[in-house]
Write an enzyme that holds these catalytic residues in place. Structure first.
Site, PDB file in Angstrom:
ATOM      1  CE  LYS A  74      17.907  15.329  15.516  1.00 57.71           C
ATOM      2  NZ  LYS A  74      17.918  14.312  14.439  1.00 57.71           N
ATOM      3  CB  THR A  76       9.655  10.373  17.422  1.00 63.60           C
ATOM      4  OG1 THR A  76      10.449   9.197  17.424  1.00 63.60           O
ATOM      5  CG2 THR A  76       8.241  10.030  17.854  1.00 63.60           C
ATOM      6  NE  ARG A  97      19.745  12.762   8.799  1.00 62.27           N
ATOM      7  CZ  ARG A  97      20.599  12.612   9.800  1.00 62.27           C
ATOM      8  NH1 ARG A  97      21.890  12.560   9.560  1.00 62.27           N
ATOM      9  NH2 ARG A  97      20.171  12.511  11.048  1.00 62.27           N
ATOM     10  CE  LYS A 108      21.378   8.617  15.633  1.00 63.14           C
ATOM     11  NZ  LYS A 108      20.270   8.397  14.699  1.00 63.14           N
ATOM     12  CB  ALA A 276      24.473  15.451  11.906  1.00 62.50           C
ATOM     13  CG  PHE A 304      23.917  13.576  15.964  1.00 63.71           C
ATOM     14  CD1 PHE A 304      23.405  12.542  16.741  1.00 63.71           C
ATOM     15  CD2 PHE A 304      24.810  13.262  14.957  1.00 63.71           C
ATOM     16  CE1 PHE A 304      23.797  11.227  16.527  1.00 63.71           C
ATOM     17  CE2 PHE A 304      25.205  11.949  14.740  1.00 63.71           C
ATOM     18  CZ  PHE A 304      24.701  10.930  15.529  1.00 63.71           C
ATOM     19  CG  PHE A 384      10.155   9.965  27.844  1.00 60.96           C
ATOM     20  CD1 PHE A 384      10.687   8.692  27.682  1.00 60.96           C
ATOM     21  CD2 PHE A 384      10.542  10.956  26.953  1.00 60.96           C
ATOM     22  CE1 PHE A 384      11.574   8.409  26.659  1.00 60.96           C
ATOM     23  CE2 PHE A 384      11.438  10.687  25.923  1.00 60.96           C
ATOM     24  CZ  PHE A 384      11.952   9.404  25.777  1.00 60.96           C
ATOM     25  CD1 TRP A 412       7.650   7.302  20.733  1.00 63.59           C
ATOM     26  CD2 TRP A 412       6.296   6.590  22.355  1.00 63.59           C
ATOM     27  NE1 TRP A 412       7.987   5.992  21.014  1.00 63.59           N
ATOM     28  CE2 TRP A 412       7.164   5.530  22.009  1.00 63.59           C
ATOM     29  CE3 TRP A 412       5.344   6.369  23.363  1.00 63.59           C
ATOM     30  CZ2 TRP A 412       7.118   4.281  22.625  1.00 63.59           C
ATOM     31  CZ3 TRP A 412       5.300   5.129  23.984  1.00 63.59           C
ATOM     32  CH2 TRP A 412       6.184   4.107  23.605  1.00 63.59           C
TER      33      TRP A 412
END
Length: 559
Positions: A74, A76, A97, A108, A276, A304, A384, A412
């Site tokens: 998210k 990224t 954030r 994480k 979150a 999240f 991916f 990415w």
């Protein structure tokens, strides 16, 4: 990329520009930037106040499906979209954030994006950065110390030591501190009582910093914190302890947004960091509202899945700050669809179109939920290398049945060139005027009904269960004038239900409310459900075991 590089290696090789140059692009004079080294700076409160008459740009929210071990990306995608908008000629900013040390050293990881879509400096952002979290921790614990000190020196306010509700915080995952006894050791150390620690990102001070408009509003909100009750159950506030002034002093610099840049030298505000799953999951109102004055498009994220971050962004942040979002992006991956469809993590590389189709129900629920707030939606498929054309097409076909478009994004690996299609679509949606934002429930709805509304409308629960004491506490707060506050659900991020193992799109489940906490200064009621903890623990093998300095004195192991 010819060879695989870790996020930290990519970030370390970034061709950063001086932060004064990044600020100049936004029209921020050098004297209004407070530099922290060459690559980060705070924006002065005086400059921010001078922007109030400018028109607002368009606000775009990036949210996601429920996180899985397969990864969603998210942040990224948030960074990539900001770069993509700038690439197609738009003046865009990113607002995200700050990272907490807890997940950095836990499981994480960091919060700066990844691959070729990152915000830099990555190491500093994921560690101490500009000291905001340390200031919040200090301000919170100053209040804790002053409460116990007041009781020790005669307790003029008649605080019932059994009813002190203000806990302590630290920015680290430490399950041993969840429930503790303080003031042991005799008369000189005060009166023993049970309390505990939460993680800093769950602190009401964090929430207040992220929702306050300016320093005056900050002090007013800090003063309104309910810290304890008397024997007759009347509340005692932070201002009664006379801590609000000193706390504001500690938070003076932390209130100023942090300006940094992406790998492609585009501007980003990184400020505030409430989780979150246990807090409201959005960056600061000050950063977002300032960015809207400085850019034509502002891309922000909510933590999240959309059941948590997006719901709180709409129902708490936008409601309180008067923000009206123009478009939303929901991030999903083929890999996560397969996991929601029952595929184990070790088997994700093999093509499985049927599992993708089965797992799309989770994505569909989030699309449906975000549309309930009157916001146009587009789905970003974060690519991916193991994704096959058939799997990607299955997601696109499913999303099309919802009246929405899914766009494959390769930011990415490729940076802004890989996300141009999404950038064009976001501009189209944001400029369309289709947004007709409204929160999920009105202010005047009863508190327990607000909880039921979120549980049934967003989580698709069948019912909400709560002990009589919880229901009576909510009624008591309503009688004291807090009934108009929104609710902040503390719930597992891994499922629509309160069971983290229940993937997909479950319906008809029960949401058990274990505890409710009043955050009078922040302006919401925290509703703790299921087994969620406000002080996380470390996993069996924490990331900290792999973090070290190499022979060149560089940090290794951060991600």
């Amino acid at each position: 990329m010819a060879e695989y590089k870790s996020d930290i290696e990519i970030a370390r090789a970034a061709n950063k520009k001086p932060i004064m140059e990044i600020g100049a692009r936004l029209g921020i004079p050098e004297l209004d930037l407070v530099p922290y080294g060459h690559d980060k700076a705070k924006v002065s409160a005086d400059f921010i106040s001078r922007q109030s008459d400018k028109p607002n740009g368009k606000l775009i929210l990036v949210t996601a499906i429920n996180p899985t071990p397969a990864g969603e990306g998210k942040t990224t995608t948030t960074v990539g979209l900001g770069d993509g908008l700038n690439r197609i000629g738009k003046k865009a900013m990113i607002c995200i954030r700050e990272a907490s040390l807890g997940p950095n050293f836990g499981m994480k990881g960091g919060a700066a994006g990844g691959g070729m879509a990152q915000v830099v400096p990555m190491e500093e952002m994921n560690l101490h950065f500009t000291g905001d979290f340390h200031a919040i921790t200090s301000a919170h614990n100053l209040l804790s110390a002053m409460i116990d000190n007041h009781i020790y020196w005669g307790n003029e306010l008649e605080i019932d030591a059994r009813r002190v509700v203000w806990r302590r915080v630290m920015d680290m995952n430490d399950r041993a501190l969840r429930d503790i006894v303080v003031s042991l050791g005799g008369v000189a150390n005060g009166f023993p009582r049970q309390t505990g620690f939460d993680i800093t990102v769950a602190s009401e001070v964090m929430a207040i910093l992220c929702l306050a408009k300016d320093l005056d509003d900050l002090q007013q909100r800090l003063g309104s914190i309910v810290v304890a009750y008397r024997r007759d159950k009347t509340p005692i506030h932070c201002r009664d302890i006379k801590a609000d002034g000193a706390m504001t002093v500690l938070l003076k610099d932390a209130m100023q947004p942090n300006l940094v840049q992406t790998l492609e030298n585009n501007p980003a505000f990184v400020h505030g960091g409430p989780f979150a799953n246990i807090a409201h999951g959005c960056n600061s109102v000050v950063a977002t509202t300032t960015a809207l004055k400085l850019a034509d498009y502002v891309v922000t994220e909510a933590g999240f899945g959309a059941d948590l971050g997006a719901e709180k962004f709409f129902d708490i942040k936008c409601r309180k700050a008067g923000l009206k979002p123009d478009a939303a992006v929901i991030v999903a991956t083929v890999r996560a669809m397969k996991m929601n469809g029952g595929v184990k993590k070790d088997d994700l590389a093999a093509e499985n179109v049927a599992a993708v189709e089965q797992g799309c129900a989770n994505l569909g629920r989030h699309v449906e939920n975000v549309k309930k707030f009157g916001i146009p939606v587009v789905v970003a498929i974060n690519h991916f290398v193991t994704d096959t054309e058939a799997e990607v097409q299955a997601v696109k076909d499913y999303v099309a049945t919802l009246g929405t478009e899914a766009i494959l994004c390769k930011h990415w690996a490729q940076g802004s060139t890989g996300i141009e299609d999404l950038a064009h679509k976001v501009v189209e949606l944001a400029d369309s005027g289709e947004a007709n934002f409204a929160p999920l429930y009105p202010d005047e709805m009863l508190l327990f009904e607000k909880i039921e509304t979120v549980a049934k409308s967003i989580y698709h629960a069948g019912e909400v269960s709560a002990e009589k004491s919880v229901r009576e506490q909510l009624k008591q707060w309503e009688a004291q004038g807090y009934g108009n506050l929104p609710i902040c659900m503390a719930k597992t991020q891994y499922s629509f239900s309160t069971d983290p193992n229940q993937r997909g799109a479950p319906s008809g489940h029960t949401v058990p409310v274990r505890e409710v906490r009043l955050s009078a200064g922040a302006g919401f009621i925290v509703v703790i459900t299921g087994e969620i903890m406000t002080m996380p623990g470390l996993p069996r093998v924490p990331s900290s075991e792999k973090i070290h300095l190499n022979d060149q004195g560089q940090i290794e192991g951060l991600f």
